[in-house]
Design an enzyme around this catalytic site. Structure first.
Site, PDB file in Angstrom:
ATOM      1  CG  HIS A 153      21.977   0.681  15.454  1.00  0.00           C
ATOM      2  ND1 HIS A 153      21.639  -0.202  16.453  1.00  0.00           N
ATOM      3  CD2 HIS A 153      23.342   0.643  15.388  1.00  0.00           C
ATOM      4  CE1 HIS A 153      22.736  -0.728  16.986  1.00  0.00           C
ATOM      5  NE2 HIS A 153      23.797  -0.238  16.343  1.00  0.00           N
ATOM      6  CB  SER A 274      -3.064   7.163  -3.993  1.00  0.00           C
ATOM      7  OG  SER A 274      -4.194   7.558  -3.240  1.00  0.00           O
ATOM      8  CE  LYS A 280       0.915   7.552  -1.212  1.00  0.00           C
ATOM      9  NZ  LYS A 280       0.814   7.274   0.205  1.00  0.00           N
ATOM     10  CD  GLU A 287       3.801  -0.819  -0.029  1.00  0.00           C
ATOM     11  OE1 GLU A 287       3.113  -0.613   0.972  1.00  0.00           O
ATOM     12  OE2 GLU A 287       3.565  -0.295  -1.139  1.00  0.00           O
TER      13      GLU A 287
END
Ligand code: ARG
Length: 454
Positions: A153, A274, A280, A287
């Site tokens: 979970h 970024s 970043k 992704e």
């Protein structure tokens, strides 16, 4: 090609909806290989003259050369790759070219072309999966004993080793590889010679063409041969399952790379910055691997939908197989390669992993097991006692192993100091010696088993 029966040319829209050369030119090499095998067989069986075969053969080689060198100009008026090749062959080889299409149809021709293409795609998928498994194995070997939290979970469950976690993916990709091999073995029958659907009255030798194209033999039913696209569907289904596995690994990389987790790092080669937030480093490749799953599912569902309810045998609907196939193949190959690149690049922060492994009372099961083993408690009672000790630790804001012995004996008087041995994450992991378990020795066995098979 069919001017005899027709007096007008197609409307522009007819041509636009019908044309496939924009994408099926990708089958040029397969198409020419099929035609070479077919024409050699026609000559061998005496269906065409040897001189005509020689003209066809040299002509096809010339066409291949032109296509390879990018000198071939594909024509939309000629609809598809089959007619583009044949028409140009006619320009090069003269009237002999007109004999190539004896005892053949575009229906068995295209079925053969796509099988050749998807067969090679299976082989590349196996290679891509193998490469990914290799880099996973290397990292797993390195981290066979590196402790991390195991989750259910996405909540801390029990400590495991990072090597063990990575080896779970080796198992998954190993099954993907075996699915690809299964379907490759099934598809390796040659449809060429089925002609339009019914076979042919010419004395062709289908075993000869099958052998020339490296198939195990000819397909047995000519109607099935031009009707079926199972080989593509099976590739896509196997690719879709592999994509699920890739997406789960990609998602875990994304999670592990957050500053909040900080378990792993990817170098600058595998991250992006970024345009507004200078701090970043984004896991864009992970992704995108996660996202590209959608393209592969889309290809599978799209082609299943095209094929569903089609009457036998060939229908033009089936021309819609190709763009989906090409996209699924390109997507899977890119995703596998990118994932292998990231796994190879990955560095681990063992301190962060170990600290997290101990957090969240992750050794509570070890405590319960100790109560069962040492005090002969039924597991359900041990579960209850442990639950009360976890609540007590939570109330004090400490880890389980930081509870003083009095706090333990207050709940269960028979507990002794020996219990502290099982509360540390290292010992917890080491104790999970069951076959397939997370103990570093067991993980090393799993690694050795796979190494022998790669
Ligand atoms: N371009 C067609 C396809 O991809 C080739 C087969 C055409 N056959 C036919 N009978 N029109 O399916």
């Amino acid at each position: 090609m069919w001017g005899g029966r027709f007096s007008a040319s197609p409307s522009a829209l007819m041509e636009a909806i019908n044309v496939s050369i924009g994408f099926d030119q990708r089958l040029a090499a397969e198409d020419i290989a099929g035609s070479l095998a077919h024409s050699a067989m026609l000559a061998k069986t005496g269906i065409i003259a040897e001189a005509d075969y020689q003209a066809i053969r040299t002509g096809l080689e010339a066409v291949r050369q032109e296509i390879e060198e990018g000198r071939f100009s594909f024509s939309t008026a000629l609809e598809d790759i089959h007619m583009n090749v044949e028409q140009h062959l006619r320009e090069i080889a003269g009237p002999a070219a007109g004999r190539l299409h004896t005892a053949r149809s575009r229906n068995d021709q295209v079925a053969t072309d796509v099988r050749l293409f998807v067969r090679a795609a299976h082989d590349r998928a196996v290679a891509g999966l193998t490469q990914l498994m290799r880099v996973l194995l290397a990292q797993a070997e390195h981290h066979a004993a590196t402790v991390m939290p195991g989750f259910t979970h996405l909540q801390s469950a029990q400590p495991v080793t990072f090597g063990h976690h990575l080896m779970a993916y080796v198992e998954m990709f190993g099954r993907d590889r075996s699915r690809m091999r299964d379907s490759r073995a099934r598809l390796n029958e040659c449809p060429l010679g089925a002609a339009a659907l019914a076979g042919t009255s010419f004395p062709i030798d289908r075993h000869m063409t099958a052998k020339a194209l490296d198939f195990d033999g000819p397909t047995r039913n000519s109607i099935d041969s031009v009707s079926d696209r199972d080989s593509i569907l099976e590739y896509m289904a196997a690719a879709a399952i592999a994509a699920v596995h890739l997406s789960r690994l990609a998602e875990e990389l994304v999670i592990w790379m957050t500053p909040q987790f900080g378990f792993v790092r990817l170098s600058d080669r595998w991250t992006t910055g970024s345009s507004i937030m200078p701090q970043k480093k984004n896991p864009d490749a992970a992704e995108l691997v996660r996202a590209k799953t959608g393209r592969i599912f889309g290809a599978l569902i799209g082609l299943l939908t095209v094929m569903k309810g089609l009457p036998l045998s060939y229908s033009k609907d089936m021309q819609e197989d190709k763009e989906r196939l090409f996209d699924a193949v390109d997507t899977l190959e890119l995703a596998l390669a990118a994932m292998a690149g990231m796994i190879e690049d990955l560095t681990v922060n063992p301190e962060r992993m170990a600290a997290a492994a101990g957090a969240g009372f992750a050794t509570a099961t070890d405590l319960a097991d100790w109560l069962v083993r040492t005090l002969d408690m039924p597991f359900r009672d041990a579960h209850h006692v442990t639950g009360r000790l976890v609540a007590e630790a939570e109330r004090r804001g400490v880890a389980l192993e930081e509870l003083p012995l009095e706090a333990l004996t207050a709940v269960e008087p028979r507990i002794t100091a020996a219990v502290y041995d099982v509360l540390g994450v290292e010992n917890s992991v080491k104790s999970r010696q069951s076959f397939g378990g997370t103990a570093p020795d067991r993980v090393k066995e799993q690694i050795a088993w796979w190494k022998a098979r790669l």
